[in-house]
Design a protein around this motif. Sequence first.
Motif, PDB file in Angstrom:
ATOM      1  N   GLY A   1       1.035  -1.147   0.151  1.00 44.39           N
ATOM      2  CA  GLY A   1       0.204   0.039   0.101  1.00 44.39           C
ATOM      3  C   GLY A   1       0.616   1.641   0.086  1.00 44.39           C
ATOM      4  O   GLY A   1       0.480   2.037  -0.102  1.00 44.39           O
ATOM      5  N   LEU A   2       1.762   1.302   0.799  1.00 42.81           N
ATOM      6  CA  LEU A   2       3.041   2.516   0.273  1.00 42.81           C
ATOM      7  C   LEU A   2       4.085   2.466  -0.995  1.00 42.81           C
ATOM      8  O   LEU A   2       5.004   3.427  -0.607  1.00 42.81           O
ATOM      9  CB  LEU A   2       3.388   2.735   2.224  1.00 42.81           C
ATOM     10  N   GLY A   3       4.437   1.135  -1.444  1.00 45.88           N
ATOM     11  CA  GLY A   3       5.452   0.995  -2.348  1.00 45.88           C
ATOM     12  C   GLY A   3       6.600   1.130  -1.807  1.00 45.88           C
ATOM     13  O   GLY A   3       6.628   0.314  -0.609  1.00 45.88           O
ATOM     14  N   ARG A   4       7.581   1.437  -2.573  1.00 47.67           N
ATOM     15  CA  ARG A   4       9.116   1.644  -2.419  1.00 47.67           C
ATOM     16  C   ARG A   4       9.828   2.459  -2.749  1.00 47.67           C
ATOM     17  O   ARG A   4       9.595   2.973  -3.601  1.00 47.67           O
ATOM     18  CB  ARG A   4       9.718  -0.530  -2.873  1.00 47.67           C
ATOM     19  N   SER A   5      10.374   3.023  -2.447  1.00 50.95           N
ATOM     20  CA  SER A   5      11.243   4.281  -2.152  1.00 50.95           C
ATOM     21  C   SER A   5      12.105   3.979  -3.633  1.00 50.95           C
ATOM     22  O   SER A   5      13.084   2.893  -3.557  1.00 50.95           O
ATOM     23  CB  SER A   5      12.490   4.670  -0.762  1.00 50.95           C
ATOM     24  N   LYS A   6      12.896   5.442  -3.811  1.00 57.64           N
ATOM     25  CA  LYS A   6      13.867   4.557  -5.312  1.00 57.64           C
ATOM     26  C   LYS A   6      15.459   5.431  -4.973  1.00 57.64           C
ATOM     27  O   LYS A   6      15.104   6.862  -4.371  1.00 57.64           O
ATOM     28  CB  LYS A   6      13.781   5.261  -6.396  1.00 57.64           C
ATOM     29  N   THR A   7      16.630   4.507  -4.833  1.00 53.48           N
ATOM     30  CA  THR A   7      16.901   5.900  -4.429  1.00 53.48           C
ATOM     31  C   THR A   7      18.488   6.834  -5.288  1.00 53.48           C
ATOM     32  O   THR A   7      18.702   8.067  -4.650  1.00 53.48           O
ATOM     33  CB  THR A   7      18.953   4.730  -4.589  1.00 53.48           C
ATOM     34  N   ARG A   8      17.587   6.907  -5.868  1.00 53.61           N
ATOM     35  CA  ARG A   8      17.779   8.082  -6.621  1.00 53.61           C
ATOM     36  C   ARG A   8      16.419   9.267  -6.267  1.00 53.61           C
ATOM     37  O   ARG A   8      16.445  10.751  -6.756  1.00 53.61           O
ATOM     38  CB  ARG A   8      17.397   7.729  -8.474  1.00 53.61           C
ATOM     39  N   ASP A   9      15.610   8.936  -5.711  1.00 55.28           N
ATOM     40  CA  ASP A   9      14.836  10.642  -4.672  1.00 55.28           C
ATOM     41  C   ASP A   9      15.633  10.537  -3.517  1.00 55.28           C
ATOM     42  O   ASP A   9      15.152  11.364  -2.938  1.00 55.28           O
ATOM     43  CB  ASP A   9      13.704   9.283  -4.865  1.00 55.28           C
ATOM     44  N   TRP A  10      16.431   9.621  -3.360  1.00 56.09           N
ATOM     45  CA  TRP A  10      17.392  10.429  -2.259  1.00 56.09           C
ATOM     46  C   TRP A  10      18.861  11.240  -3.067  1.00 56.09           C
ATOM     47  O   TRP A  10      19.172  11.054  -2.799  1.00 56.09           O
ATOM     48  CB  TRP A  10      17.914   9.167  -1.203  1.00 56.09           C
ATOM     49  N   THR A  11      18.384  12.421  -2.513  1.00 50.58           N
ATOM     50  CA  THR A  11      19.262  13.966  -2.600  1.00 50.58           C
ATOM     51  C   THR A  11      20.342  14.134  -1.699  1.00 50.58           C
ATOM     52  O   THR A  11      19.517  14.990  -0.928  1.00 50.58           O
ATOM     53  CB  THR A  11      18.060  14.728  -3.445  1.00 50.58           C
ATOM     54  N   ILE A  12      20.778  13.382  -1.617  1.00 49.16           N
ATOM     55  CA  ILE A  12      22.041  13.111  -0.849  1.00 49.16           C
ATOM     56  C   ILE A  12      23.222  14.456  -0.986  1.00 49.16           C
ATOM     57  O   ILE A  12      23.471  14.581  -2.251  1.00 49.16           O
ATOM     58  CB  ILE A  12      22.241  12.151  -0.522  1.00 49.16           C
ATOM     59  N   GLU A  13      23.870  15.349   0.120  1.00 43.42           N
ATOM     60  CA  GLU A  13      25.324  15.789  -0.240  1.00 43.42           C
ATOM     61  C   GLU A  13      25.823  14.650   0.030  1.00 43.42           C
ATOM     62  O   GLU A  13      26.337  14.450   1.511  1.00 43.42           O
ATOM     63  CB  GLU A  13      24.580  17.354   0.630  1.00 43.42           C
ATOM     64  N   GLY A  14      26.693  14.904  -1.268  1.00 44.01           N
ATOM     65  CA  GLY A  14      28.238  13.538  -0.862  1.00 44.01           C
ATOM     66  C   GLY A  14      29.122  13.985  -0.344  1.00 44.01           C
ATOM     67  O   GLY A  14      29.606  13.087   0.615  1.00 44.01           O
ATOM     68  N   GLY A  15      29.037  14.928   0.018  1.00 39.57           N
ATOM     69  CA  GLY A  15      30.708  15.757   1.346  1.00 39.57           C
ATOM     70  C   GLY A  15      30.281  15.272   2.507  1.00 39.57           C
ATOM     71  O   GLY A  15      31.019  15.250   3.359  1.00 39.57           O
ATOM     72  N   HIS A  16      28.843  16.195   2.609  1.00 43.63           N
ATOM     73  CA  HIS A  16      28.276  15.885   4.405  1.00 43.63           C
ATOM     74  C   HIS A  16      28.271  14.532   4.010  1.00 43.63           C
ATOM     75  O   HIS A  16      29.129  14.116   6.112  1.00 43.63           O
ATOM     76  CB  HIS A  16      27.486  16.470   4.276  1.00 43.63           C
ATOM     77  N   LEU A  17      27.700  13.298   3.750  1.00 44.62           N
ATOM     78  CA  LEU A  17      27.785  12.155   3.786  1.00 44.62           C
ATOM     79  C   LEU A  17      29.662  11.559   4.786  1.00 44.62           C
ATOM     80  O   LEU A  17      29.461  10.958   5.411  1.00 44.62           O
ATOM     81  CB  LEU A  17      26.820  11.043   2.897  1.00 44.62           C
ATOM     82  N   ALA A  18      29.971  11.586   3.346  1.00 45.91           N
ATOM     83  CA  ALA A  18      31.175  11.091   3.501  1.00 45.91           C
ATOM     84  C   ALA A  18      31.875  11.961   4.664  1.00 45.91           C
ATOM     85  O   ALA A  18      32.934  10.681   5.837  1.00 45.91           O
ATOM     86  CB  ALA A  18      32.082  10.861   1.874  1.00 45.91           C
ATOM     87  N   GLU A  19      32.185  13.080   5.229  1.00 39.03           N
ATOM     88  CA  GLU A  19      32.965  13.600   6.448  1.00 39.03           C
ATOM     89  C   GLU A  19      32.074  13.133   7.634  1.00 39.03           C
ATOM     90  O   GLU A  19      32.927  12.560   8.728  1.00 39.03           O
ATOM     91  CB  GLU A  19      32.090  15.311   5.904  1.00 39.03           C
ATOM     92  N   ARG A  20      30.606  12.905   7.802  1.00 33.84           N
ATOM     93  CA  ARG A  20      30.158  12.048   8.593  1.00 33.84           C
ATOM     94  C   ARG A  20      30.885  10.575   9.008  1.00 33.84           C
ATOM     95  O   ARG A  20      30.821  10.646   9.507  1.00 33.84           O
ATOM     96  CB  ARG A  20      28.516  12.449   8.382  1.00 33.84           C
ATOM     97  N   CYS A  21      30.755   9.882   7.866  1.00 34.25           N
ATOM     98  CA  CYS A  21      31.550   8.662   7.736  1.00 34.25           C
ATOM     99  C   CYS A  21      32.351   9.215   8.480  1.00 34.25           C
ATOM    100  O   CYS A  21      33.390   7.784   9.482  1.00 34.25           O
ATOM    101  CB  CYS A  21      31.344   7.695   7.006  1.00 34.25           C
ATOM    102  N   GLN A  22      33.682   9.899   7.892  1.00 35.05           N
ATOM    103  CA  GLN A  22      35.407   9.314   8.560  1.00 35.05           C
ATOM    104  C   GLN A  22      35.042  10.194   9.435  1.00 35.05           C
ATOM    105  O   GLN A  22      35.325   9.485  10.512  1.00 35.05           O
ATOM    106  CB  GLN A  22      35.188  10.856   7.402  1.00 35.05           C
ATOM    107  N   LEU A  23      33.745  10.636  10.858  1.00 32.24           N
ATOM    108  CA  LEU A  23      34.126  11.546  11.646  1.00 32.24           C
ATOM    109  C   LEU A  23      34.254   9.842  12.560  1.00 32.24           C
ATOM    110  O   LEU A  23      34.307  10.582  13.282  1.00 32.24           O
ATOM    111  CB  LEU A  23      33.506  12.191  12.041  1.00 32.24           C
TER     112      LEU A  23
END
Length: 400
Positions: A190-212
Motif C-alpha cells: 500500500g505504500l510502495g517502495r522508495s528509489k535511491t535516486r530520490d534520495w538527494t543527498i549531499e555527498g561531501g557531508h555524508l562522507a565527512e560524517r562517516c569519516q568523523l
Amino acid sequence: MTAQSVHHHPLLRRRDGHHARVTFEELFFDLVYVFAVTQLSHQLLHNLSFTGVIETLILWFAVWLGWQYTCWVTNWFDPEAPRIRGLLFTVMLAGLVMASAIPDAFGGRGLIFAGAYVAIQVGRTAYIAWELGPDHPLSANYRRMLGWLSIAAIFWIAGAFMDDWTRAGLWAIAVACEYISPMFGFPLPGLGRSKTRDWTIEGGHLAERCQLFVIVALGETLLATGATMAKAAGWDAAILSALLATFLGTLAMWWLYFGTASKDATDTITPSPDPGRVGAHFHYIHAILVAGIIATAVGNDLVLAHPHDPLKTPYALILSAGPAIYLLGSAIYKKAVYGVVPTSHSAGVVALLLLIPVASAVDLLAMGWLTTAIMLAVGLWEGRMLRKRRLSGDPRQAAH
C-alpha cells in the motif's frame, strides 16, 4: 524528483552546489557515540566468548543504526534550525540512556536499552514525517521508513521481555529489519517502495560524517590504551613495548583509511547518477570498518594488561579478527571508491588468519607485535600504491 523540489521546506538544508559543512550540533551529538563505542569494547572485553561476541554484535548494530539514520536526517535537514536542533539533542539524550544500559542490555536493563533505542528510531522518524506533511517529496520515504522501524520496534520490545538466546534472536530480527529494508527501498504493501535516486543527498557531508565516526572509534581505541596504561602497576619494558605495538597498530588503521582513500570518497558520491545508493553503501561498509576497530581495541587492552600471558584461543581470535575485519571493511570501502579490491588488503587478511594456528607458541605481547607488523606492512604497501596512483592518475593502480 529534482533537488529544487526538495528545497521547498524551511527545515531542509540549502543546496547551493557547495559542500554542506558538518555543524557543531552534529559534532556535539557524536560525543554520545564516543561513550557508546567505549561501552561496547568493554562489553566484549569482559565477555570474550561466542555468546559475548553475538551480543556485542547485536548491540553494535543498534548503536550504528541509531547514528546512521540520524546522519541521513542531518544530511537533508538543517541541524542549526531550532526544531531540528531540538530533535538532535532529544535523540542525544535517549542515546546516552541507551549507551548507559549496554553493559546489562542482555540482563536486567534490556527494556531500558530497547525502549531508549525504539524512542530514538521511531520517535525521530515520526517527528520528521509529521514536519514534512503529507505532500512533500520526501514524505513517502519517511512513511515507509517509519513503517519498517515500527515493525522492528515490536521485536526490540518483545525481546526485552525474553531471556538469553530468545532475546538475542528477536533483537537480531529487529536489526535485520532496519539494516536490510533500506536496500530494497523500505517496501510496504500500500505504500510502495522508495528509489535511491530520490534520495538527494549531499555527498561531501555524508562522507565527512562517516569519516568523523571512524575518528570517534579510533579515538576511543587510544583512550582505552591510555586508561589501561594508567592502571598498570609498573611501567616496565614489556608494558612500554605493548604501548608502542598498540599505538602503531592504531596508527596503521588511521593511515589505511585517512591516508589512502577518504579524500576520494566525496568525489565518488557527488557525481554519481544515483548518490543515494552510493551513500547507503558507504553506511553499510562503515558498520564493518568500525566493528573491526572496536574488536581491535579489545585486543589492545589484553596486550597492555597481560603482555606475558599465554594466548588462549579467544585471545588469539580477537587479536587476529579485529584487524582482519577492519581490513575486510577497508577493502570493500576501496572497492566502492575505486572499483577494485586492493591486493594488499587481501594479503593482510590471509596473513592475520595464518597467525591463529601459531598463536599457542607465543604470548600476548608477541601476538600484538605480529598483528601490528602485518597492519604496518599493508599500510606501507598501500602508501606505495597511492604514490603510483597519483603519478599515473589511474585509481585502479590501488589494486596492484
